[in-house]
Design a protein around this motif. Structure first.
Motif, PDB file in Angstrom:
ATOM      1  N   LYS A   5       0.857  -1.197   0.000  1.00 49.62           N
ATOM      2  CA  LYS A   5       0.000   0.000   0.000  1.00 49.62           C
ATOM      3  C   LYS A   5       0.893   1.248   0.000  1.00 49.62           C
ATOM      4  O   LYS A   5       0.660   2.204  -0.739  1.00 49.62           O
ATOM      5  CB  LYS A   5      -0.887  -0.031   1.252  1.00 49.62           C
ATOM      6  N   GLY A   6       1.951   1.182   0.813  1.00 45.33           N
ATOM      7  CA  GLY A   6       2.909   2.297   0.867  1.00 45.33           C
ATOM      8  C   GLY A   6       3.601   2.467  -0.475  1.00 45.33           C
ATOM      9  O   GLY A   6       3.880   3.595  -0.910  1.00 45.33           O
ATOM     10  N   LEU A   7       3.855   1.322  -1.147  1.00 45.99           N
ATOM     11  CA  LEU A   7       4.501   1.377  -2.461  1.00 45.99           C
ATOM     12  C   LEU A   7       3.572   2.101  -3.451  1.00 45.99           C
ATOM     13  O   LEU A   7       4.007   3.005  -4.184  1.00 45.99           O
ATOM     14  CB  LEU A   7       4.826  -0.050  -2.951  1.00 45.99           C
ATOM     15  N   ALA A   8       2.291   1.727  -3.444  1.00 46.44           N
ATOM     16  CA  ALA A   8       1.321   2.403  -4.332  1.00 46.44           C
ATOM     17  C   ALA A   8       1.288   3.898  -4.018  1.00 46.44           C
ATOM     18  O   ALA A   8       1.284   4.737  -4.923  1.00 46.44           O
ATOM     19  CB  ALA A   8      -0.061   1.776  -4.159  1.00 46.44           C
ATOM     20  N   GLU A   9       1.298   4.217  -2.714  1.00 46.43           N
ATOM     21  CA  GLU A   9       1.258   5.638  -2.331  1.00 46.43           C
ATOM     22  C   GLU A   9       2.509   6.387  -2.781  1.00 46.43           C
ATOM     23  O   GLU A   9       2.444   7.559  -3.159  1.00 46.43           O
ATOM     24  CB  GLU A   9       1.059   5.767  -0.819  1.00 46.43           C
ATOM     25  N   SER A  10       3.657   5.693  -2.751  1.00 44.12           N
ATOM     26  CA  SER A  10       4.904   6.350  -3.183  1.00 44.12           C
ATOM     27  C   SER A  10       4.846   6.664  -4.684  1.00 44.12           C
ATOM     28  O   SER A  10       5.390   7.660  -5.144  1.00 44.12           O
ATOM     29  CB  SER A  10       6.136   5.503  -2.849  1.00 44.12           C
ATOM     30  N   ILE A  11       4.147   5.816  -5.445  1.00 46.57           N
ATOM     31  CA  ILE A  11       3.983   6.072  -6.889  1.00 46.57           C
ATOM     32  C   ILE A  11       3.075   7.295  -7.067  1.00 46.57           C
ATOM     33  O   ILE A  11       3.399   8.221  -7.809  1.00 46.57           O
ATOM     34  CB  ILE A  11       3.345   4.849  -7.615  1.00 46.57           C
ATOM     35  N   ILE A  12       1.950   7.282  -6.355  1.00 49.96           N
ATOM     36  CA  ILE A  12       0.987   8.393  -6.480  1.00 49.96           C
ATOM     37  C   ILE A  12       1.675   9.718  -6.118  1.00 49.96           C
ATOM     38  O   ILE A  12       1.497  10.731  -6.791  1.00 49.96           O
ATOM     39  CB  ILE A  12      -0.248   8.151  -5.569  1.00 49.96           C
ATOM     40  N   GLY A  13       2.502   9.672  -5.077  1.00 51.73           N
ATOM     41  CA  GLY A  13       3.187  10.888  -4.638  1.00 51.73           C
ATOM     42  C   GLY A  13       4.450  11.179  -5.425  1.00 51.73           C
ATOM     43  O   GLY A  13       5.130  12.177  -5.169  1.00 51.73           O
ATOM     44  N   GLY A  14       4.817  10.301  -6.344  1.00 49.91           N
ATOM     45  CA  GLY A  14       6.003  10.519  -7.178  1.00 49.91           C
ATOM     46  C   GLY A  14       7.307  10.433  -6.397  1.00 49.91           C
ATOM     47  O   GLY A  14       8.303  11.033  -6.783  1.00 49.91           O
ATOM     48  N   ASN A  15       7.299   9.641  -5.306  1.00 49.55           N
ATOM     49  CA  ASN A  15       8.509   9.529  -4.477  1.00 49.55           C
ATOM     50  C   ASN A  15       9.376   8.363  -4.986  1.00 49.55           C
ATOM     51  O   ASN A  15       9.191   7.208  -4.602  1.00 49.55           O
ATOM     52  CB  ASN A  15       8.081   9.319  -3.015  1.00 49.55           C
ATOM     53  N   GLU A  29      11.805  -9.702   0.905  1.00 49.73           N
ATOM     54  CA  GLU A  29      10.927 -10.463   1.805  1.00 49.73           C
ATOM     55  C   GLU A  29      10.267 -11.633   1.089  1.00 49.73           C
ATOM     56  O   GLU A  29       9.465 -12.362   1.670  1.00 49.73           O
ATOM     57  CB  GLU A  29       9.848  -9.544   2.393  1.00 49.73           C
ATOM     58  N   GLY A  30      10.544 -11.758  -0.209  1.00 52.63           N
ATOM     59  CA  GLY A  30      10.038 -12.910  -0.954  1.00 52.63           C
ATOM     60  C   GLY A  30       8.618 -12.754  -1.471  1.00 52.63           C
ATOM     61  O   GLY A  30       7.960 -13.736  -1.820  1.00 52.63           O
ATOM     62  N   VAL A  31       8.102 -11.517  -1.502  1.00 54.43           N
ATOM     63  CA  VAL A  31       6.751 -11.324  -2.058  1.00 54.43           C
ATOM     64  C   VAL A  31       6.807 -11.623  -3.554  1.00 54.43           C
ATOM     65  O   VAL A  31       7.764 -11.243  -4.245  1.00 54.43           O
ATOM     66  CB  VAL A  31       6.258  -9.863  -1.835  1.00 54.43           C
ATOM     67  N   GLU A  32       5.792 -12.306  -4.024  1.00 55.73           N
ATOM     68  CA  GLU A  32       5.722 -12.689  -5.438  1.00 55.73           C
ATOM     69  C   GLU A  32       5.788 -11.428  -6.320  1.00 55.73           C
ATOM     70  O   GLU A  32       5.046 -10.466  -6.074  1.00 55.73           O
ATOM     71  CB  GLU A  32       4.374 -13.395  -5.625  1.00 55.73           C
ATOM     72  N   PRO A  33       6.663 -11.424  -7.350  1.00 55.45           N
ATOM     73  CA  PRO A  33       6.833 -10.207  -8.162  1.00 55.45           C
ATOM     74  C   PRO A  33       5.540  -9.722  -8.815  1.00 55.45           C
ATOM     75  O   PRO A  33       5.297  -8.518  -8.914  1.00 55.45           O
ATOM     76  CB  PRO A  33       7.869 -10.600  -9.223  1.00 55.45           C
ATOM     77  N   GLY A  34       4.670 -10.655  -9.245  1.00 56.71           N
ATOM     78  CA  GLY A  34       3.397 -10.263  -9.857  1.00 56.71           C
ATOM     79  C   GLY A  34       2.527  -9.487  -8.873  1.00 56.71           C
ATOM     80  O   GLY A  34       1.782  -8.580  -9.248  1.00 56.71           O
ATOM     81  N   LYS A  35       2.639  -9.851  -7.594  1.00 60.41           N
ATOM     82  CA  LYS A  35       1.855  -9.173  -6.545  1.00 60.41           C
ATOM     83  C   LYS A  35       2.425  -7.764  -6.296  1.00 60.41           C
ATOM     84  O   LYS A  35       1.666  -6.809  -6.131  1.00 60.41           O
ATOM     85  CB  LYS A  35       1.927 -10.020  -5.271  1.00 60.41           C
ATOM     86  N   ILE A  36       3.747  -7.655  -6.313  1.00 64.76           N
ATOM     87  CA  ILE A  36       4.372  -6.332  -6.109  1.00 64.76           C
ATOM     88  C   ILE A  36       3.959  -5.409  -7.262  1.00 64.76           C
ATOM     89  O   ILE A  36       3.608  -4.246  -7.065  1.00 64.76           O
ATOM     90  CB  ILE A  36       5.922  -6.443  -6.049  1.00 64.76           C
ATOM     91  N   LEU A  37       3.968  -5.982  -8.459  1.00 64.90           N
ATOM     92  CA  LEU A  37       3.593  -5.207  -9.648  1.00 64.90           C
ATOM     93  C   LEU A  37       2.121  -4.781  -9.564  1.00 64.90           C
ATOM     94  O   LEU A  37       1.796  -3.595  -9.691  1.00 64.90           O
ATOM     95  CB  LEU A  37       3.823  -6.074 -10.901  1.00 64.90           C
ATOM     96  N   GLY A  38       1.246  -5.751  -9.308  1.00 61.11           N
ATOM     97  CA  GLY A  38      -0.196  -5.484  -9.334  1.00 61.11           C
ATOM     98  C   GLY A  38      -0.674  -4.627  -8.175  1.00 61.11           C
ATOM     99  O   GLY A  38      -1.401  -3.647  -8.370  1.00 61.11           O
ATOM    100  N   GLU A  39      -0.249  -5.002  -6.952  1.00 57.16           N
ATOM    101  CA  GLU A  39      -0.794  -4.304  -5.768  1.00 57.16           C
ATOM    102  C   GLU A  39       0.020  -3.078  -5.380  1.00 57.16           C
ATOM    103  O   GLU A  39      -0.412  -2.267  -4.566  1.00 57.16           O
ATOM    104  CB  GLU A  39      -0.875  -5.284  -4.590  1.00 57.16           C
ATOM    105  N   GLY A  40       1.227  -2.958  -5.967  1.00 59.98           N
ATOM    106  CA  GLY A  40       2.059  -1.791  -5.675  1.00 59.98           C
ATOM    107  C   GLY A  40       2.092  -0.830  -6.846  1.00 59.98           C
ATOM    108  O   GLY A  40       1.390   0.183  -6.866  1.00 59.98           O
ATOM    109  N   LEU A  41       2.886  -1.185  -7.868  1.00 54.87           N
ATOM    110  CA  LEU A  41       3.134  -0.248  -8.972  1.00 54.87           C
ATOM    111  C   LEU A  41       1.875   0.043  -9.804  1.00 54.87           C
ATOM    112  O   LEU A  41       1.521   1.201 -10.020  1.00 54.87           O
ATOM    113  CB  LEU A  41       4.244  -0.803  -9.879  1.00 54.87           C
TER     114      LEU A  41
END
Ligand code: B1M
Length: 211
Positions: A5-15, A29-41
């Motif tokens: 969620k913080g990752l998504a917010e960092s994108i929105i804020g351009g940080n 931490e071993g989070v699945e890359p597809g999940k980082i892409l989808g739920e973050g970026l």
């Protein structure tokens, strides 16, 4: 614990620094890359797209968000390639022959990348043959053409005619956009879709490809 969620917010804020740091720690931490892409970026860029459509964000905010998204993507791309997560679809995007305007086209590229598309940026002043070769080489499912000059709009029709002659017209969906374009013009030249802005281009691309 990974903070997507913080990752998504960092994108929105351009940080950009935060986007890099949170992507890196999620990977560690071993989070699945597809999940980082989808739920973050992608989640972050979706919000950016919505805000852009509602005029809550303007071009500079979108460019800064896209820069943060790219910082995260740079970390994820090699891991995604190894883990077999497939891009949504391959898209070729370019500004048509005779036209050097690329700011809007670049925004479209960034928003499509942010939505998980594999984008082949053909650049500016792209003629029909070059579009056709890129589509064939990359087995693209969608072609996006941008034009900013009334004098270069007919180049879109030329490209569509060439694709028809080469038997590619039915293999690829065609989306057009740019300030002087209209839905009527898109219909007139036989394009499959028109999008008035970069965020709508993502919606239109998904609609055309039934995603
Ligand atoms: Co030029 N230019 N320009 N220019 N330029 C315009 C477009 C113009 C309207 C200015 C004017 O006279 N008021 C005019 C066109 C008139 C017309 O045809 N009716 C014009 C002209 C005439 C010219 C030259 C011929 C000037 C000259 O040399 N005499 C020349 C042509 C060069 C060429 O291309 N061969 C020229 C040159 C340039 C610069 C190089 C100086 C520079 C371009 C720099 C660059 O792009 N790297 C430039 C600029 C910056 C502009 C204006 C000021 C801004 C365009 C822009 O970037 N807008 C523009 C006037 C204006 O619009 N106020 C103008 C911001 C961008 C985010 O919006 O590109 O519309 P836009 O993209 C939007 C949507 O349209 C949509 O999404 C984007 C984001 O929401 N979209 C798509 C765009 N592509 C899409 C594709 C899609 C879907 C949506 O699907 C595939």
């Amino acid at each position: 614990m990974a903070d997507l969620k913080g990752l998504a917010e960092s994108i929105i804020g351009g940080n950009m620094a935060k986007a890099k740091e949170l992507t890196q720690s999620a990977v560690q931490e071993g989070v699945e890359p597809g999940k980082i892409l989808g739920e973050g970026l992608i989640a972050g860029m979706n919000v950016v797209g919505d805000k852009f459509k509602k005029n809550e964000f303007y071009v500079p905010e979108v460019l800064i968000a896209a820069r943060a998204m790219h910082a995260g993507m740079d970390i994820l791309k090699p891991i995604l390639a190894k883990s077999g997560v497939k891009p949504v679809a391959t898209v070729v995007v370019g500004t048509v022959k005779g036209d050097l305007h690329d700011i809007g086209k670049n925004l479209v590229v960034m928003m499509l990348e942010g939505a998980g598309f594999d984008v082949v940026d053909a650049g500016v002043d792209v003629d029909a043959e070059k579009f056709a070769s890129a589509i064939q080489e990359k087995s693209a499912k969608l072609l996006g053409m941008s034009a900013l000059l009334t004098t270069t709009m007919p180049s879109m029709k030329t490209t569509i005619d060439v694709l028809q002659t080469k038997g590619l017209k039915d293999k690829v969906k065609i989306m057009v956009g740019g300030a002087p374009l209209t839905q009527e013009y898109a219909d007139e030249i036989g394009a499959d879709g028109y999008a008035p802005d970069a965020a709508s281009a993502v919606d239109k691309a998904k609609e055309l490809l039934s995603l």
